[in-house]
Design an enzyme around this catalytic site. Sequence first.
Site, PDB file in Angstrom:
ATOM      1  N   ARG A  68      59.100  29.643   3.113  1.00  0.00           N
ATOM      2  CA  ARG A  68      60.462  29.050   3.609  1.00  0.00           C
ATOM      3  C   ARG A  68      61.035  28.752   2.270  1.00  0.00           C
ATOM      4  O   ARG A  68      60.469  28.123   1.287  1.00  0.00           O
ATOM      5  CB  ARG A  68      60.295  27.717   4.370  1.00  0.00           C
ATOM      6  CG  ARG A  68      61.627  26.758   4.437  1.00  0.00           C
ATOM      7  CD  ARG A  68      61.844  25.789   5.378  1.00  0.00           C
ATOM      8  NE  ARG A  68      61.686  26.229   6.619  1.00  0.00           N
ATOM      9  CZ  ARG A  68      61.745  25.582   7.837  1.00  0.00           C
ATOM     10  NH1 ARG A  68      62.153  24.114   7.669  1.00  0.00           N
ATOM     11  NH2 ARG A  68      61.879  25.852   9.075  1.00  0.00           N
TER      12      ARG A  68
ATOM     13  N   HIS B  57      65.929  32.691  10.792  1.00  0.00           N
ATOM     14  CA  HIS B  57      64.687  31.980  10.862  1.00  0.00           C
ATOM     15  C   HIS B  57      64.287  32.578  12.233  1.00  0.00           C
ATOM     16  O   HIS B  57      64.364  32.227  12.996  1.00  0.00           O
ATOM     17  CB  HIS B  57      65.161  30.508  11.192  1.00  0.00           C
ATOM     18  CG  HIS B  57      64.047  29.523  11.245  1.00  0.00           C
ATOM     19  ND1 HIS B  57      62.557  29.966  11.589  1.00  0.00           N
ATOM     20  CD2 HIS B  57      64.040  28.286  11.101  1.00  0.00           C
ATOM     21  CE1 HIS B  57      61.925  29.012  11.451  1.00  0.00           C
ATOM     22  NE2 HIS B  57      62.804  27.945  11.284  1.00  0.00           N
TER      23      HIS B  57
ATOM     24  N   LYS C  70      57.512  24.750 -13.301  1.00  0.00           N
ATOM     25  CA  LYS C  70      57.226  25.468 -14.655  1.00  0.00           C
ATOM     26  C   LYS C  70      58.179  26.470 -15.157  1.00  0.00           C
ATOM     27  O   LYS C  70      58.311  27.007 -16.083  1.00  0.00           O
ATOM     28  CB  LYS C  70      55.865  25.458 -15.189  1.00  0.00           C
ATOM     29  CG  LYS C  70      54.841  24.428 -14.987  1.00  0.00           C
ATOM     30  CD  LYS C  70      53.630  25.042 -15.603  1.00  0.00           C
ATOM     31  CE  LYS C  70      52.488  24.483 -14.591  1.00  0.00           C
ATOM     32  NZ  LYS C  70      51.363  25.237 -14.967  1.00  0.00           N
TER      33      LYS C  70
ATOM     34  N   ARG D 217      57.970  21.262  11.968  1.00  0.00           N
ATOM     35  CA  ARG D 217      57.508  22.309  13.450  1.00  0.00           C
ATOM     36  C   ARG D 217      56.956  23.412  12.635  1.00  0.00           C
ATOM     37  O   ARG D 217      55.933  23.985  13.083  1.00  0.00           O
ATOM     38  CB  ARG D 217      58.762  22.472  14.024  1.00  0.00           C
ATOM     39  CG  ARG D 217      58.962  21.633  15.222  1.00  0.00           C
ATOM     40  CD  ARG D 217      60.468  21.554  15.499  1.00  0.00           C
ATOM     41  NE  ARG D 217      61.031  20.661  14.286  1.00  0.00           N
ATOM     42  CZ  ARG D 217      61.242  19.451  14.026  1.00  0.00           C
ATOM     43  NH1 ARG D 217      61.009  18.803  14.996  1.00  0.00           N
ATOM     44  NH2 ARG D 217      61.879  19.134  13.050  1.00  0.00           N
ATOM     45  N   THR D 218      57.706  24.236  11.645  1.00  0.00           N
ATOM     46  CA  THR D 218      57.596  25.737  11.325  1.00  0.00           C
ATOM     47  C   THR D 218      56.102  25.627  10.699  1.00  0.00           C
ATOM     48  O   THR D 218      55.183  26.417  10.855  1.00  0.00           O
ATOM     49  CB  THR D 218      58.647  26.227  10.593  1.00  0.00           C
ATOM     50  OG1 THR D 218      59.724  25.813  11.444  1.00  0.00           O
ATOM     51  CG2 THR D 218      58.480  27.786  10.552  1.00  0.00           C
TER      52      THR D 218
END
Length: 351
Positions: free
Chosen positions: A114, A142, A93, A64-65
């Site tokens: 995120r 959030h 890396k 969704r986000t």
Amino acid sequence: MSRHVLAISDLSDEEIESILRRAEEMEATLERRTEAAHGGDAGAIPRSAAGRIMATLFYEPSTRTRLSFEAAMWRLGGAVISASDMKSSSASKGETLADTAKVVSSYADVLVLRHFWDGAARVAAEHADVPLINAGDGSHEHPTQTLCDLYTLKRAKGTLRGITVAIGGDLKRGRTAHSLVRALARFKANIVIIPARGMEFPDWLLQKVAEEYGYRPTVARPGDLKALARDVNALYLAPARPHQLTLFTDTEFDLQERLAEAEPITLDALYMTRPQRERRDDTTDDGVEYLRVDTDTFQDPTMRHTVLMHPLPRTGEISSALDRDPRALYFRQAASGVPVRMVLVEMVLAE
Ligand code: ASP
Ligand code: CP
């Protein structure tokens, strides 16, 4: 100074109210556009991000986000760059988040991050030269999910002030619940928290809510939901002083304490969350009683005014048999992600 949105507290009351109002207009415009495809009159979507680039940096899975941020940017006439999976970026890396944020800021006008660490958004923002929006950082916050939640709730109930919202599930690690409880307290909703045992809100969060808003949520146990459903009048708050500073104690069960001298209230919304298994540090919560909502609970007449919410994904907390019930709002919460994030992206790009 770039306009970052790292926590719900980064947005003022006026900004949140304006985002919710403008998102409603944006949603109506998007709907008119869909109707236009079937011969209706097209509304003009503002091309306010034309020529601008969003970089989505997702170190954790998302449906969704991520997709609604990307759809929002495209709808506004902007473009999106991304690593399909951060494991295929130079993070694998050993490149630091700080360096990644710094470098990608020179390719994009806004970053959406995120990450699995609490506080990652703040660290990245310190090194970013463009606005950064937190799309979920560990068990912390959030904030854009909360905007979607407030938007959906306000549309369903007309107001946030004075409504009663129960928040259930994994309140320890659930970042959507963390941002939501702060916002609900701020907009003067009454809050009942129903944590699974061992998954209570962290003390620092309840302390903050108490200090900032003079409010302490009522605590109930998962087994009480049936009682609340069967006899919603058994749920009382202290309406005469719901938002005055109460002496902050702890998160012990205190529903009974609040039964005295109060008016009956309606449970306006039940907000469920899933156990955040990916952030679990031990197995002590294996087999704990977890709140689940099924037809039996939700069809009880005493819950006829209760809307059911969930940030999704769900993993058994809500029976799919409830999906067609008009009070089930979780797919609307998810759909609101596009208009709400369009307005937010416009806002940070304009500053
Ligand atoms: N999708 C929300 C989050 O990323 C809720 C969840 O995953 O349970 O926090
Ligand atoms: N609600 C939410 O944040 O969903 P995703 O994890 O799929 O983005």
